[in-house]
Design a protein around this motif. Structure first.
Motif, PDB file in Angstrom:
ATOM      1  N   THR A  89       8.332   4.171  -2.682  1.00  0.00           N
ATOM      2  CA  THR A  89       9.290   5.156  -3.155  1.00  0.00           C
ATOM      3  C   THR A  89       8.641   5.970  -4.257  1.00  0.00           C
ATOM      4  N   GLY A  90       7.563   6.624  -3.878  1.00  0.00           N
ATOM      5  CA  GLY A  90       6.830   7.455  -4.822  1.00  0.00           C
ATOM      6  C   GLY A  90       6.944   8.913  -4.433  1.00  0.00           C
ATOM      7  N   HIS A  91       6.631   9.779  -5.357  1.00  0.00           N
ATOM      8  CA  HIS A  91       6.747  11.209  -5.096  1.00  0.00           C
ATOM      9  C   HIS A  91       5.896  11.972  -6.096  1.00  0.00           C
TER      10      HIS A  91
ATOM     11  N   LEU B 231       0.841  -1.187   0.000  1.00  0.00           N
ATOM     12  CA  LEU B 231       0.000   0.000   0.000  1.00  0.00           C
ATOM     13  C   LEU B 231       0.878   1.240   0.000  1.00  0.00           C
ATOM     14  N   GLU B 232       0.250   2.407  -0.200  1.00  0.00           N
ATOM     15  CA  GLU B 232       1.043   3.618  -0.341  1.00  0.00           C
ATOM     16  C   GLU B 232       1.604   4.102   0.985  1.00  0.00           C
ATOM     17  N   GLY B 233       0.892   3.873   2.074  1.00  0.00           N
ATOM     18  CA  GLY B 233       1.333   4.346   3.382  1.00  0.00           C
ATOM     19  C   GLY B 233       0.137   4.545   4.284  1.00  0.00           C
ATOM     20  N   ILE B 234       0.297   5.396   5.323  1.00  0.00           N
ATOM     21  CA  ILE B 234      -0.803   5.665   6.238  1.00  0.00           C
ATOM     22  C   ILE B 234      -0.881   7.159   6.511  1.00  0.00           C
ATOM     23  N   VAL B 235      -2.059   7.591   7.005  1.00  0.00           N
ATOM     24  CA  VAL B 235      -2.261   8.959   7.477  1.00  0.00           C
ATOM     25  C   VAL B 235      -2.588   8.877   8.963  1.00  0.00           C
ATOM     26  N   SER B 236      -1.845   9.598   9.768  1.00  0.00           N
ATOM     27  CA  SER B 236      -2.049   9.629  11.217  1.00  0.00           C
ATOM     28  C   SER B 236      -2.722  10.950  11.585  1.00  0.00           C
ATOM     29  N   LYS B 237      -3.730  10.870  12.454  1.00  0.00           N
ATOM     30  CA  LYS B 237      -4.503  12.061  12.825  1.00  0.00           C
ATOM     31  C   LYS B 237      -4.719  12.086  14.325  1.00  0.00           C
ATOM     32  N   GLN B 238      -4.711  13.289  14.896  1.00  0.00           N
ATOM     33  CA  GLN B 238      -5.020  13.437  16.320  1.00  0.00           C
ATOM     34  C   GLN B 238      -6.525  13.271  16.496  1.00  0.00           C
ATOM     35  N   GLY B 239      -6.890  12.294  17.314  1.00  0.00           N
ATOM     36  CA  GLY B 239      -8.292  11.932  17.436  1.00  0.00           C
ATOM     37  C   GLY B 239      -9.171  13.018  18.020  1.00  0.00           C
ATOM     38  N   LYS B 240      -8.607  13.922  18.807  1.00  0.00           N
ATOM     39  CA  LYS B 240      -9.415  14.956  19.457  1.00  0.00           C
ATOM     40  C   LYS B 240      -9.313  16.310  18.763  1.00  0.00           C
TER      41      LYS B 240
ATOM     42  N   PHE C  37      10.342   5.952  -8.039  1.00  0.00           N
ATOM     43  CA  PHE C  37      11.766   6.087  -8.309  1.00  0.00           C
ATOM     44  C   PHE C  37      12.567   5.273  -7.311  1.00  0.00           C
ATOM     45  N   ALA C  38      13.857   5.089  -7.620  1.00  0.00           N
ATOM     46  CA  ALA C  38      14.707   4.202  -6.823  1.00  0.00           C
ATOM     47  C   ALA C  38      15.390   4.913  -5.670  1.00  0.00           C
ATOM     48  N   GLY C  39      15.140   6.207  -5.481  1.00  0.00           N
ATOM     49  CA  GLY C  39      15.766   6.950  -4.394  1.00  0.00           C
ATOM     50  C   GLY C  39      16.398   8.238  -4.893  1.00  0.00           C
ATOM     51  N   TRP C  40      17.094   8.913  -3.984  1.00  0.00           N
ATOM     52  CA  TRP C  40      17.709  10.201  -4.292  1.00  0.00           C
ATOM     53  C   TRP C  40      19.215  10.044  -4.485  1.00  0.00           C
ATOM     54  N   THR C  41      19.765  10.781  -5.427  1.00  0.00           N
ATOM     55  CA  THR C  41      21.215  10.835  -5.573  1.00  0.00           C
ATOM     56  C   THR C  41      21.782  11.806  -4.530  1.00  0.00           C
ATOM     57  N   ALA C  42      23.096  11.844  -4.427  1.00  0.00           N
ATOM     58  CA  ALA C  42      23.727  12.718  -3.450  1.00  0.00           C
ATOM     59  C   ALA C  42      23.434  14.191  -3.715  1.00  0.00           C
TER      60      ALA C  42
ATOM     61  N   ALA D 255       9.646  18.593  -1.724  1.00  0.00           N
ATOM     62  CA  ALA D 255      10.392  17.350  -1.555  1.00  0.00           C
ATOM     63  C   ALA D 255       9.946  16.654  -0.282  1.00  0.00           C
ATOM     64  N   GLU D 256       9.732  15.345  -0.381  1.00  0.00           N
ATOM     65  CA  GLU D 256       9.300  14.555   0.762  1.00  0.00           C
ATOM     66  C   GLU D 256      10.295  13.441   1.026  1.00  0.00           C
ATOM     67  N   THR D 257      10.331  13.000   2.282  1.00  0.00           N
ATOM     68  CA  THR D 257      11.142  11.856   2.656  1.00  0.00           C
ATOM     69  C   THR D 257      10.229  10.712   3.013  1.00  0.00           C
ATOM     70  N   PRO D 258      10.175   9.632   2.220  1.00  0.00           N
ATOM     71  CA  PRO D 258       9.279   8.529   2.541  1.00  0.00           C
ATOM     72  C   PRO D 258       9.772   7.719   3.728  1.00  0.00           C
ATOM     73  N   ALA D 259       8.821   7.146   4.468  1.00  0.00           N
ATOM     74  CA  ALA D 259       9.194   6.273   5.580  1.00  0.00           C
ATOM     75  C   ALA D 259       9.548   4.898   5.060  1.00  0.00           C
ATOM     76  N   SER D 260      10.440   4.209   5.772  1.00  0.00           N
ATOM     77  CA  SER D 260      10.777   2.825   5.444  1.00  0.00           C
ATOM     78  C   SER D 260      10.829   2.045   6.740  1.00  0.00           C
ATOM     79  N   PRO D 261       9.670   1.580   7.228  1.00  0.00           N
ATOM     80  CA  PRO D 261       9.614   1.043   8.578  1.00  0.00           C
ATOM     81  C   PRO D 261       9.934  -0.437   8.686  1.00  0.00           C
ATOM     82  N   VAL D 262      10.449  -1.035   7.629  1.00  0.00           N
ATOM     83  CA  VAL D 262      10.643  -2.483   7.653  1.00  0.00           C
ATOM     84  C   VAL D 262      11.539  -2.905   8.808  1.00  0.00           C
ATOM     85  N   GLU D 263      12.590  -2.141   9.046  1.00  0.00           N
ATOM     86  CA  GLU D 263      13.490  -2.446  10.162  1.00  0.00           C
ATOM     87  C   GLU D 263      13.240  -1.519  11.343  1.00  0.00           C
ATOM     88  N   ASN D 264      12.107  -0.793  11.292  1.00  0.00           N
ATOM     89  CA  ASN D 264      11.729   0.110  12.361  1.00  0.00           C
ATOM     90  C   ASN D 264      12.763   1.183  12.604  1.00  0.00           C
ATOM     91  N   GLU D 265      13.368   1.666  11.534  1.00  0.00           N
ATOM     92  CA  GLU D 265      14.299   2.770  11.641  1.00  0.00           C
ATOM     93  C   GLU D 265      14.159   3.626  10.402  1.00  0.00           C
TER      94      GLU D 265
END
Length: 699
Positions: free
Chosen positions: A252-254, A225-234, A338-343, A366-376
């Motif tokens: 790795t979309g943008h 899936l593309e990801g998640i949206v987190s919202k403050q419940g109150k 895309f496969a990521g960002w160059t230097a 510009a956005e930085t995507p999360a990669s939580p597979v290793e929780n880092e």
């Protein structure tokens, strides 16, 4: 994934979380599943009857025509504090639905009225009481997951009846402005409103999770899936970007803004794209793939409407103009993978996914995507995205070709203990295709297919078969009634990958002239006990012999233990060299080498005579004979590739096994091998005469 689409998720293992216990039902459809059952039983919700209009007696509505949407901040990972809820991030169009007296309007985040684009959804919503709902329109794949490419196709073809509106917030209920209420209370009211209106599959309520965001995101990524949206419940609803909504992406979309497009010989080649950074519209690179014929048919007219006289890019690294560049007003937003960002902040291996016509260009940063597979959190400039585990039945678009069973292994590994899949092969061809295609187009091409992987059955195909892709050419050659396959387009390589075609074996004819030799191939095939350094010496000897005859030669690995020495031929305007003459010349060169050094070389195929010697195979130069194409993979362990080399690389310590489907795309960017191939074409007739003179002199 079926549970997502049908609303059949159940505790304790909802569709995304295998270990966590959550209170929300793991579904996107409010009409079925645990959450629906709890609503019917009156638990965990605060149902209130919506105010129903009375026909003919209703005063003018207090609802505004449009409310600017609330937008997300982008986070590397989901927030972990208390009070956050988490929803699926949908891969679709953000649409605000307004219903008044059964009249429905559907507006984009810009406020553009797109109601006519979604007639089925508008019709379904006409049964709702007066309200304003925030949501997203999506196309669903066969597994019930959002598919942005399918959404684009549905729009372009005008086939939108199967699209679904996912509702996630209620801003107005009749004349009551709900924006100051807590989000969870607004969602309860929304769930009741939709449930009371009936069971329409085109209108679905977005459930949420109250468990840890990292676990939700990790599960979303596992499901591609593309990801998640987190919202403050109150939190109340606030137009514009705020800190109470945050998105975390696993793809790795943008989103990028199109600033120009490039042409080659008058034909579209790539998009030049950028993002907003402060006051600058910054160039972030080219998007060179993802343009099927249907995509270009709809994209090019939109590009031409926004053509401009000067570059929109500002700041350091802005591209310079040329006759092949067409500047555009920075108004069109595109979705890329895309496969990521160059230097230096450029996108790598970007592919076009579609236009985001509902999104203002000024919001693209510009956005930085999360990669939580290793929780880092990885560094987007250096980290490689984790391999996606695709859902069963998923098809992936590569160069306009839908790759089915993309995760099917074709090789056990490429020397890295990771299987090489059909999708990997298609992406390999996407990466090297522009180089490879020049060496196979215009020539009949046989393929070796391994539909069940190289360990399964393999078969050699030269003729067209029922269902042959229209990306492949069919050519008729003299002496055969059945048409041969021919690959003249880069996209055709993806079509070959789709049918499990691993090896490419083109004729050696002049392009589009099957009766005329276009190159000679000398195949050095060593016996089992011959060291590779000996093969290298033999290749250099052939090179020197051909050079003495006035021919220029090039070298490549075979993908196995041998080497190929290739010499391109210049085709005269008058009388052409025949295949018999070409084959005879190759035979005579090889025979002379074998006579000069019979202990090292032979020209007979007999296996029992090849111990300690190299078979000089000149038979590749017959009319219907083939040789593996440069850059073609081989159906051999390690997913090796027939790699073009410079002559300085052809040395004793050369290791052919290092050239694999995994390594070659990057290596190809750094090599000058074969760049002057066309400049090396020489007439064979003169070489034949020189060889005859040398033979007579020796005799």
């Amino acid at each position: 994934m079926d549970a997502i689409a049908s609303g059949k998720g159940r505790k304790p293992k909802p569709f995304m979380l295998s270990e966590a216990v959550v209170e929300a039902d793991a579904v996107w459809d409010s009409s079925q599943g645990l959450a629906a059952e709890e609503r019917k039983a009156g638990r965990n919700i605060k149902p209130k009857a919506s105010k129903q209009p009375t026909a003919g007696e209703r005063p003018s509505s207090a609802m505004p025509d449009f409310i600017a949407p609330q937008l997300c901040e982008t986070l590397d990972r989901p927030p972990s504090g208390k009070g956050w809820i988490h929803e699926i991030k949908f891969d679709g169009y953000r649409i605000q639905m307004r219903v008044e007296n059964s009249e429905v309007t559907l507006k984009t985040r810009k406020g553009l009225d797109w109601t006519k684009k979604w007639p089925a959804i508008a019709s379904a919503a006409s049964s709702l009481p007066d309200c304003i709902i925030d949501g997203e329109i999506c196309a669903l794949d066969e597994n019930g997951a959002p598919d942005f490419a399918a959404l684009q196709a549905a729009l372009s073809e005008g086939k939108t009846d199967a699209l679904v509106y996912f509702a996630f917030d209620l801003l107005f209920a009749g004349d009551e402005d709900l924006r100051e209420l807590e989000l969870t209370e607004r969602k309860d009211k929304l769930a009741t409103l939709l449930s009371d209106a009936g069971d329409d599959p085109l209108l679905r309520f977005v459930e949420h999770f109250e468990t840890g965001g990292d676990a939700v995101l990790k599960s979303a990524c596992r499901l591609s899936l593309e990801g998640i949206v987190s919202k403050q419940g109150k939190a109340p609803y606030r137009s514009g970007r705020s800190q109470t909504w945050a998105k975390s992406k696993c793809r790795t979309g943008h989103e990028v803004v199109i600033g120009a497009y490039a042409k080659t010989n008058g034909r579209f080649r790539s998009l030049l794209v950028g993002v907003n950074r402060g006051n600058h519209f910054v160039y972030v690179g080219r998007v060179g793939t993802g343009y099927g014929a249907k995509v270009l048919e709809t994209l090019l007219p939109k590009l031409k409407k926004v053509e401009a006289s000067k570059s929109p890019f500002t700041g350091i690294g802005a591209p310079e103009g040329s006759t092949d560049i067409v500047w555009l007003k920075p108004e069109l937003v595109a979705e890329i993978e895309f496969a990521g960002w160059t230097a230096d902040g450029q996108v790598r291996q970007a592919a076009f996914e579609g236009l985001r016509e509902e999104k203002p260009a000024g919001e693209v940063e510009a956005e930085t995507p999360a990669s939580p597979v290793e929780n880092e959190v990885p560094d987007p400039e250096t980290a490689k995205p984790a391999p996606k585990r695709l859902r069963k039945g998923t098809k992936v678009d590569v160069m306009g070709v839908m790759i089915s069973n993309p995760d099917k292994p074709l090789w056990p590994d490429a020397g890295d203990n990771q299987p090489v899949t059909k999708l990997d092969l298609a992406h390999y061809h996407e990466a090297v295709g522009a180089w490879l295609i020049d060496h196979i187009k215009g020539r009949p091409c046989s393929i070796i297919r391994t539909p069940d992987g190289i360990g399964g059955e393999q078969f050699f195909q030269r003729h067209a078969m029922p269902g042959t892709s229209n990306l492949l050419e069919l050519v008729t050659v003299f002496g055969d009634k059945k048409p041969y396959l021919q690959i003249d387009r880069v996209e055709g390589l993806a079509a070959i990958a789709q049918i499990g075609g691993v090896e490419l074996h083109p004729w050696n004819c002049e392009p589009n002239q099957p009766e005329v030799p276009g190159r000679l191939v000398f195949d050095l095939d060593p016996g089992p006990d011959v060291g590779f350094s000996t093969v290298v010496e033999a290749a250099r000897e052939i090179r020197d012999r051909l050079e003495d005859l006035g021919l220029v030669s090039f070298c490549k690995t075979t993908g196995g233990k041998g080497l190929h020495v290739v010499t391109p031929l210049a085709v005269p305007k008058g009388k052409k060299i025949s295949w018999d003459e070409a084959k005879g010349f190759a035979h005579d060169v090889c025979e002379q080498m074998a006579l000069d050094n019979p202990e090292r070389f032979l020209i007979k195929m007999a296996k029992n005579q090849r111990k300690g010697r190299i078979f000089l195979d000149y038979l590749r130069n017959d009319r219907m004979a083939t040789a593996v194409a440069p850059l073609s993979p081989r159906a051999r362990p390690g997913a090796t590739v027939s790699m073009p080399l410079t002559w300085t690389q052809v040395r004793a310590d050369l290791d052919p096994k290092r050239f694999t489907v995994r390594t070659v795309p990057d290596l190809l960017k750094k090599t000058a091998a074969w760049q002057d191939y066309c400049d090396g074409q020489r007439p064979l007739a003169q070489a034949i005469k020189r060889l005859e003179k040398l033979t007579k002199a020796v005799a």
